[in-house]
Design an enzyme around this catalytic site. Structure first.
Site, PDB file in Angstrom:
ATOM      1  N   CYS A   1      -1.628   0.190   3.136  1.00 50.53           N
ATOM      2  CA  CYS A   1      -2.276  -0.254   4.241  1.00 50.53           C
ATOM      3  C   CYS A   1      -1.918  -2.005   4.543  1.00 50.53           C
ATOM      4  O   CYS A   1      -1.992  -2.454   5.756  1.00 50.53           O
ATOM      5  CB  CYS A   1      -4.308  -0.676   4.252  1.00 50.53           C
ATOM      6  SG  CYS A   1      -4.599  -0.736   5.012  1.00 50.53           S
TER       7      CYS A   1
ATOM      8  N   CYS B   1     -11.345   2.550   1.254  1.00 49.90           N
ATOM      9  CA  CYS B   1     -12.247   3.218   2.547  1.00 49.90           C
ATOM     10  C   CYS B   1     -12.715   4.130   2.564  1.00 49.90           C
ATOM     11  O   CYS B   1     -13.327   5.198   3.191  1.00 49.90           O
ATOM     12  CB  CYS B   1     -11.577   2.001   3.220  1.00 49.90           C
ATOM     13  SG  CYS B   1     -10.576   2.968   4.365  1.00 49.90           S
TER      14      CYS B   1
END
Length: 393
Positions: free
Chosen positions: A119, A216
């Site tokens: 990410c 997440c």
């Protein structure tokens, strides 16, 4: 403060800051919210940006999630409190391709991924940084606990955070030198308790909000469900095989296992056994005694180097470094080198357990807080200290 964005200066310098736009990546958590508040107070032209990274659905109201519905709302409320503009960008498709799909593919291949590294490397420090530049920003600031400082010879370096328990440099090893010129991390030399206190001082609505989880996009923490949905083959049953060749039982898919795992093996044996290796092509999980976990040499791929001398020169010189092979472990002494086929490698001074392909091997110049990040790479192979028993071919 830190990162030379928040240093006290003359009126002229403050006027210059007012003309300097900084985009803050606002996740809706306390850390990035405090960064936005500090920069706004220092007089910068602050713009808050929040990324919608996945179809939040079930995760929207889950405590500890990030980049989902509640978090986007929280970031917006913080921006309103601070009086700064705030934008929400839809990055779902690129996040799915660069992070979620890679995450599932890694487990299906029998390796253990680090989605936060992917990410940061792609969605945040490549794509978001490009968006910040399109918005006319000089810097992109985040709430990561890592320090960025100017180097004596020019350029910038990354350094471990002052609060070692919060240090996030392990997840940022892939940051390039070009990106470092445009990135700032104002919390790198602060303590979490002080950040919480500042959030309360600024009257931010997220001052008491819990910290977000690492993964997440996994609703309820069940990563296996995500992997099996995207890569059903990772859930196919196979054998649990001892290193001496004995078949000890069956497993419910390689996605449920990682190197060094002891609990949840689903077999009953008189001695404790650990996952030593995973062969996804044969759907085999290989187990053995704890001493079989220790490794002395680690081969790396996709190395990002941030040191002062060229990486090839550091390899040739067998430079001494400190290595982290898991985010929660302290750096240990090692030296750089190459394998017989020329692959970059590190040779550990002492045996290290639980070294898993797919994880990161991150390099530092010292073991403690404030150590400089020298770079790192993806672990592709680990050489065990000794083979207590003959491994299955």
């Amino acid at each position: 403060m830190t990162d030379d964005l928040l240093l006290d200066a003359s009126d002229a310098a403050r006027a210059e800051r007012a003309a300097t736009r900084v985009v803050v990546a606002m996740s809706g958590g306390v850390d990035s919210s405090v960064v936005a508040a500090l920069l706004a107070r220092a007089g910068y032209d602050v713009v808050g940006v929040t990324l919608q990274l996945y179809d939040h659905g079930e995760a929207a109201h889950r405590a500890g999630s990030c980049c989902a519905g509640q978090d986007i709302y929280d970031a917006s409320e913080v921006a309103r409190t601070l009086g700064i503009p705030h934008y929400v960008l839809d990055y779902e498709s690129r996040f799915r391709e660069e992070v979620i799909d890679r995450f599932a593919a890694s487990y299906a291949a029998g390796v253990t991924p680090i989605p936060c590294v992917d990410c940061n490397r792609t969605v945040k420090f490549r794509d978001l940084l490009a968006t910040a530049e399109e918005l006319g920003a000089r810097f992109l600031a985040t709430g990561h606990y890592v320090a960025s400082r100017a180097l004596p010879g020019g350029g910038r370096g990354l350094f471990r955070a002052a609060e070692e328990a919060r240090d996030q440099s392990y997840f940022l090893y892939a940051t390039t030198t070009a990106q470092l010129d445009k990135l700032r991390f104002p919390l790198g030399e602060m303590q979490k308790a002080d950040v919480r206190a500042l959030a309360a001082e600024f009257g931010l609505p997220v001052a008491e909000k819990p910290d977000s989880q690492d993964i997440c996009f996994v609703p309820g923490g069940d990563y296996a469900e995500v992997v099996q949905r995207l890569r059903p083959e990772a859930g196919e049953a196979g054998d649990i095989v001892h290193l001496d060749g004995r078949v000890l039982g069956r497993h419910k898919g390689v996605l449920h296992y990682t190197i060094g795992q002891r609990k949840g093996l689903g077999i009953a044996t008189p001695e404790p056994l650990y996952v030593i290796s995973i062969d996804a092509s044969r759907r085999e999980v290989r187990v053995g005694p704890r001493e079989a976990l220790a490794v002395r040499a680690i081969s790396m791929a996709d190395v990002n180097w941030l040191g002062d001398i060229p990486f090839a020169a550091a390899l040739d010189a067998e430079a001494e470094v400190y290595v982290k092979v898991r985010s929660t472990r302290p750096p240990v002494p090692a030296r750089l080198g190459r394998t017989a086929d020329g692959t970059p490698a590190v040779h550990l001074a002492l045996g290290e357990e639980g070294v898993a392909p797919g994880q990161a091997c991150v390099l530092y110049d010292a073991p403690g807080a404030g150590a400089r990040l020298l770079g790192g790479g993806t672990i592709v192979k680990a050489e065990r200290v000794a083979k207590a028993v003959a491994e299955v071919a």
